[in-house]
Design an enzyme around this catalytic site. Structure first.
Site, PDB file in Angstrom:
ATOM      1  N   ASN A 201       0.850  -1.200   0.000  1.00  8.33           N
ATOM      2  CA  ASN A 201       0.000   0.000   0.000  1.00  8.33           C
ATOM      3  C   ASN A 201       0.881   1.245   0.000  1.00  8.33           C
ATOM      4  OD1 ASN A 201       0.518   0.861   2.855  1.00  8.33           O
ATOM      5  ND2 ASN A 201      -0.284  -1.205   3.220  1.00  8.33           N
ATOM      6  N   ALA A 266       1.143   1.456  11.623  1.00  2.76           N
ATOM      7  CA  ALA A 266       1.471   0.785  10.354  1.00  2.76           C
ATOM      8  C   ALA A 266       0.213   0.470   9.551  1.00  2.76           C
ATOM      9  CB  ALA A 266       2.228  -0.514  10.639  1.00  2.76           C
TER      10      ALA A 266
HETATM   11  O1  PMT Z   1       2.797   6.030   6.573  1.00  2.00           O
HETATM   12  P1  PMT Z   1       2.218   7.347   6.085  1.00  2.00           P
HETATM   13  O2  PMT Z   1       2.411   7.544   4.603  1.00  2.00           O
HETATM   14  O3  PMT Z   1       2.696   8.503   6.897  1.00  2.00           O
HETATM   15  O4  PMT Z   1       0.631   7.283   6.271  1.00  2.00           O
HETATM   16  C1  PMT Z   1       0.082   7.231   7.552  1.00  2.00           C
HETATM   17  C2  PMT Z   1      -1.074   6.256   7.634  1.00  2.00           C
HETATM   18  C3  PMT Z   1      -2.230   6.760   6.776  1.00  2.00           C
HETATM   19  C4  PMT Z   1      -0.648   4.858   7.155  1.00  2.00           C
HETATM   20  C5  PMT Z   1      -1.473   6.195   9.160  1.00  2.00           C
HETATM   21  O5  PMT Z   1      -1.864   7.466   9.591  1.00  2.00           O
HETATM   22  C6  PMT Z   1      -2.594   5.199   9.392  1.00  2.00           C
HETATM   23  O6  PMT Z   1      -3.765   5.478   9.239  1.00  2.00           O
HETATM   24  N1  PMT Z   1      -2.219   3.935   9.769  1.00  2.00           N
HETATM   25  C7  PMT Z   1      -3.146   2.824   9.929  1.00  2.00           C
HETATM   26  C8  PMT Z   1      -3.479   2.274   8.559  1.00  2.00           C
HETATM   27  C9  PMT Z   1      -4.435   1.098   8.622  1.00  2.00           C
HETATM   28  O7  PMT Z   1      -4.040   0.027   8.242  1.00  2.00           O
HETATM   29  O8  PMT Z   1      -5.594   1.361   9.158  1.00  2.00           O
HETATM   30  P2  PMT Z   1      -6.804   0.253   9.324  1.00  2.00           P
HETATM   31  O9  PMT Z   1      -7.995   1.063   9.631  1.00  2.00           O
HETATM   32  O10 PMT Z   1      -6.850  -0.667   8.140  1.00  2.00           O
HETATM   33  O11 PMT Z   1      -6.332  -0.595  10.567  1.00  2.00           O
HETATM   34  C10 PMT Z   1      -6.765  -0.319  11.897  1.00  2.00           C
HETATM   35  C11 PMT Z   1      -5.648  -0.545  12.866  1.00  2.00           C
HETATM   36  O12 PMT Z   1      -5.321  -1.939  12.932  1.00  2.00           O
HETATM   37  C12 PMT Z   1      -4.346   0.169  12.560  1.00  2.00           C
HETATM   38  O13 PMT Z   1      -3.823   0.662  13.765  1.00  2.00           O
HETATM   39  C13 PMT Z   1      -3.461  -0.907  11.977  1.00  2.00           C
HETATM   40  O14 PMT Z   1      -2.059  -0.651  12.245  1.00  2.00           O
HETATM   41  C14 PMT Z   1      -3.931  -2.143  12.739  1.00  2.00           C
HETATM   42  N2  PMT Z   1      -3.774  -3.405  12.010  1.00  2.00           N
HETATM   43  C15 PMT Z   1      -4.460  -3.644  10.852  1.00  2.00           C
HETATM   44  C16 PMT Z   1      -4.351  -4.873  10.234  1.00  2.00           C
HETATM   45  C17 PMT Z   1      -3.521  -5.871  10.802  1.00  2.00           C
HETATM   46  N3  PMT Z   1      -3.378  -7.051  10.224  1.00  2.00           N
HETATM   47  N4  PMT Z   1      -2.867  -5.619  11.937  1.00  2.00           N
HETATM   48  C18 PMT Z   1      -2.983  -4.413  12.561  1.00  2.00           C
HETATM   49  O15 PMT Z   1      -2.346  -4.185  13.600  1.00  2.00           O
END
Ligand code: PMT
Length: 394
Positions: A201, A266
């Site tokens: 991504n 992440a």
């Molecule tokens: O890296 P940059 O270019 O600076 O951009 C920043 C960002 C947009 C990546 C950052 O601000 C952000 O939003 N990170 C989380 C991205 C994400 O995967 O969001 P999500 O809504 O899909 O996931 C929710 C949470 O679960 C997140 O904290 C993620 O780290 C966590 N997760 C998700 C999937 C997984 N398998 N394991 C996790 O821990």
């Protein structure tokens, strides 16, 4: 008022003015003659929207705002970068140019961000001047360790503008997270399809690295588990480089028992190919199917696990219904706080230098407005410290 001395770090001061102006802080810039050899006053005039003062004995400048009036106008003075020479003058009370005269005439708090070669910084006489300035009530910001413009490595690098801003605006102090271990995830993961292709991504790691730096500055022991990015991590943190979601999972889970805080910034792949071809996949049929399976949710496992750290912050990256999805994740994943950001828009989110966050916790929410990710990270770390403190005292 911002005083700029002659050093290569003077270019960073332009960013500092920009960040100060973004906070609606009025800035007047004073430059030494040496500073003007490194960067033009015009840059600071344009950024601060105020005339730049450079001379003590110039009738026009004195007419516009005399040096005593300038010293009285300021409610804070920051000198960044401050050279060894200027600090020696301040410490001894010499006043042979506009900046040193202003320092002597100042009655407001003074902050100094030194920047110089590591040998100059380590010289006993420089340290003596620093100590004298500190006993006079001057706040010294930094300097940091690392690679220097001269090619040497050591102490003497000027602190980053976002850190200087944080100290000036008292959003964070170096003591917030003393003796606290914080684990942060950052960047994307890569899920291999074959030896040369992967699913990933647009995450650059900027948000996670900015948080790591802000946490470090707040005094924490920081472990940063990072997917593949092009950012250089500060020396003082413990960097664990990973590539896949599974590797990130293993790296986090094995280190969780000793953590007090976990921040998941992440962008971990939600799905990964069931099998990765050992050889490069050949172009054959018109259509090619890839079967994917869910990856482990690192954040949920940490938050629901036996070794749950004291305070857990998740991120939510959303293209619609931001508040609804973020609040769901806060609850379902058993988090203390969730920082939600819009993604897929022209400003903020993935790979941008700026971002905005809607932060939710059980009993409230806070909007952190669009700003540089480094500054935003300082604000989020301060908010985490505040809410963690509340949690521990109730
Ligand atoms: O890296 P940059 O270019 O600076 O951009 C920043 C960002 C947009 C990546 C950052 O601000 C952000 O939003 N990170 C989380 C991205 C994400 O995967 O969001 P999500 O809504 O899909 O996931 C929710 C949470 O679960 C997140 O904290 C993620 O780290 C966590 N997760 C998700 C999937 C997984 N398998 N394991 C996790 O821990």
């Amino acid at each position: 008022m911002l005083g700029i001395c002659g050093g290569i770090a003077a270019y960073k001061s332009a960013e500092l003015v920009r960040l100060l102006r973004k906070q609606d802080i009025e800035v007047r810039v004073v430059m030494t003659q040496a500073a003007m050899q490194f960067i033009s006053p015009l840059t600071f005039q344009a950024l601060s929207a105020n005339p730049v003062s450079t001379n003590l004995l110039d009738t026009e400048e004195e007419n516009a705002m005399g040096h005593i009036n300038l010293a009285r106008w300021a409610d804070k003075i920051i000198i960044a970068p401050a050279t060894a020479n200027s600090m020696a003058k301040f410490s001894l009370g010499l006043a042979d140019d506009l900046l040193s005269t202003l320092y002597l005439a100042a009655t407001c708090p003074v902050y100094i961000a030194p920047a110089m070669n590591q040998a100059m910084w380590n010289k006993a006489i420089t340290q003596e001047h620093i100590q004298r300035l500190e006993t006079q009530g001057v706040h010294i910001i930094g300097p940091e360790e690392g690679e220097q413009a001269c090619g040497e490595t050591g102490g003497g690098r000027m602190s980053e503008p976002a850190k200087i801003l944080a100290v000036l605006t008292r959003q964070v102090t170096p003591k917030f997270f003393k003796n606290i271990n914080i684990l942060i995830t950052a960047g994307p993961t890569r899920e291999a399809l074959d030896p040369v292709r992967y699913i990933s991504n647009r995450s650059s790691g900027k948000m996670g690295y900015a948080l790591a730096e802000a946490a470090l500055y707040a005094g924490a022991n920081v472990t940063l588990v990072s997917g593949p990015v092009t950012i250089t991590a500060p020396d003082k943190l413990n960097l664990v480089a990973v590539e896949t979601a599974e590797q990130m999972y293993q790296a986090v889970i094995s280190r969780i028992p000793e953590q007090h805080v976990f921040i998941a910034a992440a962008a971990v792949a939600d799905y990964s190919p069931i099998t990765a071809s050992k050889e490069k996949i050949k172009k054959q049929q018109d259509k090619h199917r890839i079967e994917l399976q869910k990856t482990k949710d690192i954040l949920a496992e940490v938050a629901l696990g036996a070794d749950r750290p004291d305070f857990i912050v998740g991120f939510a990256a959303e293209t619609e219904n931001l508040e609804h999805y973020a609040k769901n994740k806060l609850k379902q994943k058993n988090l203390d706080m969730i920082a939600a950001n819009w993604v897929g828009r022209t400003q903020g989110g993935f790979d941008s230098d700026e971002n905005a966050l809607e932060v939710f916790w059980d009993a409230g929410q806070k909007t952190l407005k669009m700003t540089d990710k480094k500054q935003l990270a300082v604000q989020l770390i301060a908010l985490i410290a505040e809410k963690m403190n509340e949690k521990n005292t109730t």
